[in-house]
Motif scaffolding. Structure first.
Motif, PDB file in Angstrom:
ATOM      1  N   GLU A   5       0.831  -1.197   0.000  1.00 26.50           N
ATOM      2  CA  GLU A   5       0.000   0.000   0.000  1.00 26.50           C
ATOM      3  C   GLU A   5       0.870   1.253   0.000  1.00 26.50           C
ATOM      4  O   GLU A   5       0.526   2.271  -0.611  1.00 26.50           O
ATOM      5  N   ARG A   8       1.774   1.895  -3.534  1.00 30.71           N
ATOM      6  CA  ARG A   8       0.637   2.449  -4.288  1.00 30.71           C
ATOM      7  C   ARG A   8       0.465   3.940  -3.971  1.00 30.71           C
ATOM      8  O   ARG A   8       0.243   4.757  -4.875  1.00 30.71           O
ATOM      9  N   SER A   9       0.569   4.296  -2.702  1.00 30.68           N
ATOM     10  CA  SER A   9       0.407   5.703  -2.313  1.00 30.68           C
ATOM     11  C   SER A   9       1.504   6.564  -2.916  1.00 30.68           C
ATOM     12  O   SER A   9       1.242   7.658  -3.437  1.00 30.68           O
TER      13      SER A   9
END
Length: 417
Positions: A5, A8-9
């Motif tokens: 994650e 992705r950020s």
């Protein structure tokens, strides 16, 4: 923290990353988990293949021993286990590259097995080094060997879904450079593509395509490094083609090694340019060394009769056991004497855990705890002023010096203000 994650950020423009603390220094490890607990942020702590392995490495610890020690430190500091990430750095045949490739890889497989079984979840697969009687391996051979190691990790991890991988290497060998560098080259777009694409093919052929799906980063050389006396600062213009090229690959970013001594602004620029992991080690132990030298001088100034004389002791031990610095430092006697304590590669870090040095450190702490360090005097050692405490402990001064670097990294990674 979910590292996938995090990638992705970062890839969609959130300037978030995570520092990776790579050291065996007990004081640094303790300060790191305490800092993370205080700020309610994750701590990523990594061990290299030379530092920790099935034969003990230079710390004498196997992966399960090391994991137990770090978890205990985290628990004692109040850091939740969910906020502690254990990583294995440069896991591959490097410690056994003097052997033929078959035997070296068998040892590497046991290494990876032991790491994942001990609960290490961030795994850098690095099979880039030549083994005995080999020339430099091709991109394809490196990827094939990495896929073999990935297969072992997937088979032996208690929960394979928690694993994430880092692939590739265009950085110094574990432990650092053997001499000063006159120039470094940013990884080319072609080499980035070759690294990623050969790993995709090799993992697929080995039956572990999930290894690529779980890969969060590729190790590249973005143009940062340091020598004994110099720092190669990040130049975004030189790395612009590399930064743009990572956009062609979904779900993967960069891991930047040897980011020690970069300015906070340069670290922030690396994060903005999709380095989601910033590796740091020698800079933090350099700060530890600074604090010990300051305390050593203070012990002398206070007129303590039965002094520990830590610096004299550590230099004596370095001379008696020179293997960890002798092949790295060149020059006349004065230059060698300077480098042993002040080189940015900080190879004195290998000696603080020697029994004779540990005894001297304990004596130094006892002497200064007994006398007490008045707060105004502590400002000469780098402590903040005014201090809320009239008398400070030597341990608090050491921790504060270490935390100057931890703060820089976590700020650059967007995790504290």
């Amino acid at each position: 923290m979910d590292l996938k994650e995090l990638v992705r950020s970062n890839r969609v423009g959130e300037c978030k990353a995570l520092p990776s603390i790579c050291t065996a220094n007990e004081s640094v490890l303790g300060a790191t988990v305490a800092f993370a607990a205080e700020h309610k942020i994750p701590a990523l702590i990594e061990a290299t293949c030379n530092q920790v392995n099935q034969f003990g490495g230079y710390t004498g610890l196997r992966p399960a021993d090391y994991a137990k020690k770090i978890r205990s430190k985290a628990g004692g500091a109040g850091l939740p286990q969910d906020d502690l990430i254990l990583g294995g750095d440069h896991l591959g045949p490097n410690p056994w590259k003097h052997l033929d490739a078959s035997n070296a890889m068998e040892n590497a497989k046991v290494l990876v097995k032991d790491f994942v079984e001990a609960g290490f979840t961030k795994i850098h697969l690095d099979a880039s080094m030549a083994c005995a009687n080999e020339s430099t391996p091709s991109f394809e051979l490196v990827a094939q060997r990495s896929a073999e190691l990935c297969q072992v990790a997937e088979a032996h991890a208690p929960d394979p879904s928690k694993l994430c991988y880092v692939i590739g290497t265009e950085v110094p060998i574990p432990g650092g450079e053997t001499d000063d560098m006159s120039d470094i080259q940013v990884t080319t777009v072609d080499n980035l593509a070759a690294t990623i694409n050969t790993h995709i093919d090799a993992f697929e052929k080995r039956g572990v395509p999930q290894g690529i799906e779980k890969s969060i980063a590729v190790v590249v050389q973005p143009g940062v490094d340091f020598s004994h006396d110099g720092i190669f600062h990040y130049d975004r213009d030189k790395a612009v083609n590399l930064t743009q090229a990572i956009g062609e690959y979904n779900g993967i970013a960069f891991e930047a090694h040897s980011t020690d001594y970069q300015s906070t602004e340069d670290l922030s620029a690396l994060v903005a340019d999709h380095s989601v992991i910033l590796k740091v080690g020698p800079e933090i132990t350099f700060r530890f060394r600074e604090s010990i030298m300051a305390l050593d001088q203070l012990e002398r100034q206070l007129g303590i009769q039965d002094r520990a004389d830590v610096i004299d002791v550590v230099l004596s031990v370095m001379d008696k056991s020179p293997a960890d610095w002798k092949n790295y430092y060149q020059g006349d006697d004065a230059e060698i004497a300077y480098l042993k304590l002040y080189s940015l590669s900080d190879r004195v870090r290998y000696y603080w855990d020697q029994d004779e040095v540990k005894s001297a450190l304990a004596k130094l702490m006892h002497n200064l705890d007994t006398v007490g360090i008045r707060s105004a005097l502590a400002t000469q050692l780098g402590s903040d002023f005014p201090s809320p405490e009239p008398v400070l402990s030597p341990r608090s001064i050491i921790d504060q010096r270490i935390c100057t670097t931890l703060s820089r990294y976590y700020k650059a990674c967007g995790l504290i203000c």
